[in-house]
Design an enzyme around this catalytic site. Structure first.
Site, mmCIF file in Angstrom:
data_model
loop_
_atom_site.group_PDB
_atom_site.id
_atom_site.type_symbol
_atom_site.label_atom_id
_atom_site.label_comp_id
_atom_site.label_asym_id
_atom_site.label_seq_id
_atom_site.Cartn_x
_atom_site.Cartn_y
_atom_site.Cartn_z
ATOM 1 N N ASP A 170 -6.916 23.518 85.787
ATOM 2 C CA ASP A 170 -7.945 24.056 86.678
ATOM 3 C C ASP A 170 -7.486 25.360 87.329
ATOM 4 O O ASP A 170 -8.297 26.258 87.578
ATOM 5 C CB ASP A 170 -8.309 23.034 87.748
ATOM 6 C CG ASP A 170 -9.251 21.961 87.223
ATOM 7 O OD1 ASP A 170 -10.040 22.256 86.318
ATOM 8 O OD2 ASP A 170 -9.188 20.818 87.709
ATOM 9 N N GLU A 198 -5.378 23.751 92.874
ATOM 10 C CA GLU A 198 -6.118 23.884 91.618
ATOM 11 C C GLU A 198 -6.883 25.196 91.499
ATOM 12 O O GLU A 198 -7.514 25.439 90.469
ATOM 13 C CB GLU A 198 -7.131 22.746 91.488
ATOM 14 C CG GLU A 198 -6.531 21.354 91.449
ATOM 15 C CD GLU A 198 -7.591 20.298 91.278
ATOM 16 O OE1 GLU A 198 -7.577 19.633 90.230
ATOM 17 O OE2 GLU A 198 -8.444 20.138 92.177
ATOM 18 N N HIS A 203 -12.033 11.918 87.716
ATOM 19 C CA HIS A 203 -12.535 12.045 86.346
ATOM 20 C C HIS A 203 -12.807 10.697 85.698
ATOM 21 O O HIS A 203 -13.341 10.645 84.592
ATOM 22 C CB HIS A 203 -11.536 12.839 85.503
ATOM 23 C CG HIS A 203 -11.452 14.284 85.872
ATOM 24 N ND1 HIS A 203 -12.483 15.163 85.689
ATOM 25 C CD2 HIS A 203 -10.457 15.001 86.450
ATOM 26 C CE1 HIS A 203 -12.128 16.364 86.116
ATOM 27 N NE2 HIS A 203 -10.909 16.294 86.588
#
Length: 253
Positions: A178, A152, A46
């Protein structure tokens, strides 16, 4: 290559506390080290952090005694190799849900005979100029590095029993946000169904004597997770700064 202090602490039965950060400034890692945290995860999924920037962060970690780890955006072996050669002590890998993907991660992080990581006279091996012979370095590196796939999505949960059996995996990190999204809860992981799934993940991973880790928003959450068996507890830099800001804001009211 130094001993992985996080891995050593976990082997002693203790929990390691740290942060995941998408900040490219190495001083952030230094601050976290001086605050007493055990590890600093460089978020290259990210975060817009290059390998060259990660190298400077790794240097800052080494200088201040905090273990550098990285979340890398894919299981591309050549990309992982660059981070490992720069001195990262372990990889937290997002988006892996199948045995083949986890096996590819192990192959990229570990040298033979455990994996297929290529060997060169790189920084992690003191450029081949240190006192440790090649065979000793290969063995030592395989012992010290951490392989931590993330759980996730529900596919990973359904395959978790088999994922835990992949040789070379040290443990798993739960990505609660997630995971909740994968289950159809788009407002976060607080729903009972998500918490029940997280409990199931804990049970499976701990039954295989592997490391389990996840995020905690505050000290009380961290204590609860440690009591359940978590050995890697993380927050993120934005959350920590936001918590400090709220503390000051409340003090002014």
């Amino acid at each position: 290559m130094k001993t992985n202090a996080v891995k050593a602490k976990i082997q002693q039965g203790k929990a390691a506390l740290g942060v995941i950060s998408n900040f490219a400034d190495p001083m952030t890692a230094e601050i976290c080290a001086h605050a007493g945290l055990d590890y600093y995860i460089i978020d290259c999924e990210h975060g817009a952090i290059t390998v060259a920037q990660a190298l400077e962060i790794i240097r800052a970690c080494e200088a201040t005694g905090i273990t550098p780890l990285a979340r890398i955006r894919s299981t591309d072996a050549k990309l992982i190799l660059q981070f490992m050669d720069a001195g990262v002590m372990g990889v937290m890998m997002p988006g892996v849900s199948t045995v083949a993907e986890v096996e590819a991660l192990v192959k990229a992080v570990k040298y033979p005979p455990v994996g297929e990581r290529g060997l060169g006279p790189v920084r992690a091996w003191n450029f081949g100029l240190g006192a440790m012979p090649q065979a000793d370095y290969v063995r030592f590196a395989n012992e010290q590095t951490l392989v931590l796939p993330q759980v996730e999505d529900m596919q990973a949960v359904e395959n978790l029993e088999q994922l835990c059996k992949v040789p070379g995996v040290d443990g798993f990190i739960i990505g609660p946000r997630d995971l909740a999204m994968s289950m159809g809860f788009y407002d976060g992981p607080s729903h009972p169904e998500v918490q029940q799934t997280i409990d199931r993940i804990f049970e499976i991973v701990l039954a295989h004597n592997l490391i389990i880790g996840t995020t905690a928003g505050n000290a009380e959450q961290a204590k609860t997770l440690i009591t359940k068996g978590a050995k890697i507890i993380m927050n993120y830099t934005g959350g920590m700064l936001g918590g400090a800001a709220k503390t000051f804001a409340n003090a002014g009211n």
